[in-house]
Scaffold this motif. Structure first.
Motif, short mmCIF file in Angstrom:
data_model
loop_
_atom_site.label_atom_id
_atom_site.label_comp_id
_atom_site.label_asym_id
_atom_site.label_seq_id
_atom_site.Cartn_x
_atom_site.Cartn_y
_atom_site.Cartn_z
N LYS A 1 63.70 35.97 16.21
CA LYS A 1 64.31 34.73 16.70
C LYS A 1 64.33 33.63 15.64
CE LYS A 1 62.71 35.62 21.38
NZ LYS A 1 61.69 35.26 22.37
N GLY A 2 63.67 33.90 14.50
CA GLY A 2 63.64 32.93 13.42
C GLY A 2 62.64 31.81 13.61
N SER A 3 61.67 32.02 14.49
CA SER A 3 60.72 30.93 14.74
C SER A 3 59.29 31.24 14.30
CB SER A 3 60.75 30.53 16.22
OG SER A 3 60.59 31.64 17.05
N LEU A 4 59.09 32.31 13.55
CA LEU A 4 57.77 32.59 12.99
C LEU A 4 57.59 31.74 11.75
CD1 LEU A 4 55.22 34.40 13.22
CD2 LEU A 4 56.34 35.99 11.67
N SER A 5 56.45 31.08 11.66
CA SER A 5 56.23 30.20 10.50
C SER A 5 56.24 31.02 9.21
CB SER A 5 54.91 29.45 10.63
OG SER A 5 53.82 30.29 10.30
N SER A 6 56.71 30.41 8.14
CA SER A 6 56.77 31.11 6.85
C SER A 6 55.37 31.50 6.39
CB SER A 6 57.48 30.27 5.81
OG SER A 6 56.84 29.02 5.65
N GLU A 7 54.37 30.69 6.71
CA GLU A 7 52.99 31.01 6.34
C GLU A 7 52.52 32.29 7.04
OE1 GLU A 7 48.43 29.33 6.82
OE2 GLU A 7 50.08 28.19 7.67
N HIS A 8 52.79 32.38 8.34
CA HIS A 8 52.37 33.57 9.09
C HIS A 8 53.14 34.80 8.64
CE1 HIS A 8 50.68 31.06 12.70
NE2 HIS A 8 49.94 30.99 11.61
N GLU A 9 54.44 34.64 8.39
CA GLU A 9 55.24 35.78 7.92
C GLU A 9 54.72 36.27 6.57
OE1 GLU A 9 59.87 37.03 7.03
OE2 GLU A 9 59.45 35.16 8.10
N LYS A 10 54.39 35.34 5.68
CA LYS A 10 53.87 35.73 4.36
C LYS A 10 52.53 36.46 4.49
CE LYS A 10 52.56 34.04 -0.23
NZ LYS A 10 51.85 35.25 -0.44
N LEU A 11 51.65 35.97 5.35
CA LEU A 11 50.36 36.65 5.54
C LEU A 11 50.57 38.08 6.02
CD1 LEU A 11 48.25 33.78 7.13
CD2 LEU A 11 47.76 34.95 4.98
N LEU A 12 51.48 38.27 6.96
CA LEU A 12 51.75 39.62 7.46
C LEU A 12 52.43 40.48 6.39
CD1 LEU A 12 52.75 38.61 11.07
CD2 LEU A 12 50.82 40.08 10.45
N ASP A 13 53.35 39.89 5.64
CA ASP A 13 53.99 40.62 4.53
C ASP A 13 52.96 41.05 3.50
OD1 ASP A 13 56.57 40.52 5.54
OD2 ASP A 13 57.14 38.74 4.37
N ASP A 14 52.00 40.17 3.21
CA ASP A 14 50.99 40.45 2.18
C ASP A 14 50.13 41.67 2.51
OD1 ASP A 14 51.91 38.32 0.69
OD2 ASP A 14 50.23 36.99 1.18
N ILE A 15 49.98 41.99 3.79
CA ILE A 15 49.18 43.17 4.15
C ILE A 15 50.08 44.38 4.45
CG2 ILE A 15 47.16 41.86 4.91
CD1 ILE A 15 48.05 42.42 7.83
N GLY A 16 51.37 44.23 4.17
CA GLY A 16 52.29 45.35 4.34
C GLY A 16 52.69 45.64 5.78
N PHE A 17 52.61 44.62 6.63
CA PHE A 17 52.94 44.81 8.04
C PHE A 17 54.40 45.25 8.19
CE2 PHE A 17 54.62 42.92 12.02
CZ PHE A 17 53.88 43.67 12.92
N PRO A 18 54.64 46.35 8.93
CA PRO A 18 56.02 46.80 9.12
C PRO A 18 56.71 46.03 10.24
CG PRO A 18 54.52 48.35 10.15
CD PRO A 18 53.67 47.28 9.51
N TRP A 19 57.77 45.32 9.91
CA TRP A 19 58.49 44.54 10.91
C TRP A 19 59.32 45.44 11.81
CZ3 TRP A 19 56.73 39.96 11.69
CH2 TRP A 19 56.12 39.28 10.65
N ASP A 20 59.63 46.61 11.33
CA ASP A 20 60.44 47.57 12.08
C ASP A 20 59.53 48.57 12.78
OD1 ASP A 20 62.19 49.50 12.96
OD2 ASP A 20 62.91 50.05 10.97
N PRO A 21 59.60 48.67 14.11
CA PRO A 21 58.74 49.63 14.82
C PRO A 21 58.95 51.08 14.37
CG PRO A 21 59.73 48.10 16.38
CD PRO A 21 60.37 47.85 15.04
N ALA A 22 60.19 51.43 13.96
CA ALA A 22 60.43 52.79 13.46
C ALA A 22 59.64 53.02 12.18
CB ALA A 22 61.93 53.01 13.23
N GLN A 23 59.58 52.00 11.32
CA GLN A 23 58.79 52.12 10.09
C GLN A 23 57.31 52.25 10.43
OE1 GLN A 23 59.90 52.31 6.80
NE2 GLN A 23 57.78 52.85 6.43
N GLU A 24 56.89 51.54 11.45
CA GLU A 24 55.49 51.63 11.89
C GLU A 24 55.16 53.07 12.32
OE1 GLU A 24 52.59 49.89 15.42
OE2 GLU A 24 54.60 49.13 15.22
N ARG A 25 56.05 53.68 13.09
CA ARG A 25 55.82 55.07 13.52
C ARG A 25 55.81 56.01 12.31
NH1 ARG A 25 59.10 53.03 17.56
NH2 ARG A 25 61.00 53.92 16.65
#
Length: 198
Positions: A109-133
């Motif tokens: 939706k574009g409402s995640l703070s850039s700080e939170h998105e960066k923290l999740l990106d930094d640990i390699g969090f997969p934004w795509d559930p298919a990638q997670e699987r």
């Protein structure tokens, strides 16, 4: 000081002061201390005492977000995948699996703070559930290789079906190079089923 001692006991028992029942005297007192802190009415020694027992003067929602993030980061470090069980809950009572879905939705939706998105990106969090699987199966394959010394996964089963599909995509030239590299780190001959036959 009596209320402070009671709050310290609660913190020591629960490991957190978040999600105290709103009507509890400790919760009311704690909220009053936060208000006093925002108004600059707490002495430095009072602030030090409260911080020593885990009273966080940051926004409670942000503190809960950070605690959930830390729980997720620890889970991934220990298990090597992002498929958290539905019953994994933080000390604050946040269900991590629901929180993950919420982070993805908030980002879409574009409402995640850039700080939170960066923290999740930094640990390699997969934004795509298919990638997670995919990551979950890849971690499972690595554990299988470590345990058995080969990749002769027998079917039927999810890991067997997944590996079959990766080999098929490889033969068809449809497997992305990044996926090929990750599988090659597990076993350079991952794509050759005959190589792994006993």
């Amino acid at each position: 000081m009596r209320r402070y001692s009671e709050l310290k006991t609660v913190h020591d028992r629960r490991g957190s002061l978040l999600r105290l029942p709103a009507g509890d005297p400790e919760a009311v007192w704690l909220e009053n201390q936060r208000v006093a802190h925002r108004g600059g009415r707490l002495a430095p020694w009072q602030i030090r005492l409260m911080k020593a027992v885990g009273i966080d003067f940051t926004d409670r929602r942000d503190a809960a977000w950070r605690n959930t993030y830390d729980t997720l980061k620890t889970f991934h470090a220990e298990h090597g995948h992002w498929a958290v069980p539905d019953d994994l809950t933080t000390v604050d009572g946040v269900k991590v699996a629901s929180w993950l879905r919420s982070q993805r939705s908030t980002r879409r939706k574009g409402s995640l703070s850039s700080e939170h998105e960066k923290l999740l990106d930094d640990i390699g969090f997969p934004w795509d559930p298919a990638q997670e699987r995919w990551d979950t199966r890849c971690a499972e394959l690595a554990r299988f290789r470590t345990a058995h010394g080969h990749l002769n996964v027998r079917g039927p089963g999810e890991l067997y079906a997944w590996l079959y599909q990766q080999r098929k995509k490889f033969r068809q030239g449809k497997l992305p190079p990044a996926a090929q590299q990750r599988l090659a780190r597990i076993d350079p001959h991952w794509h050759d089923a005959e190589h792994h036959r006993e």
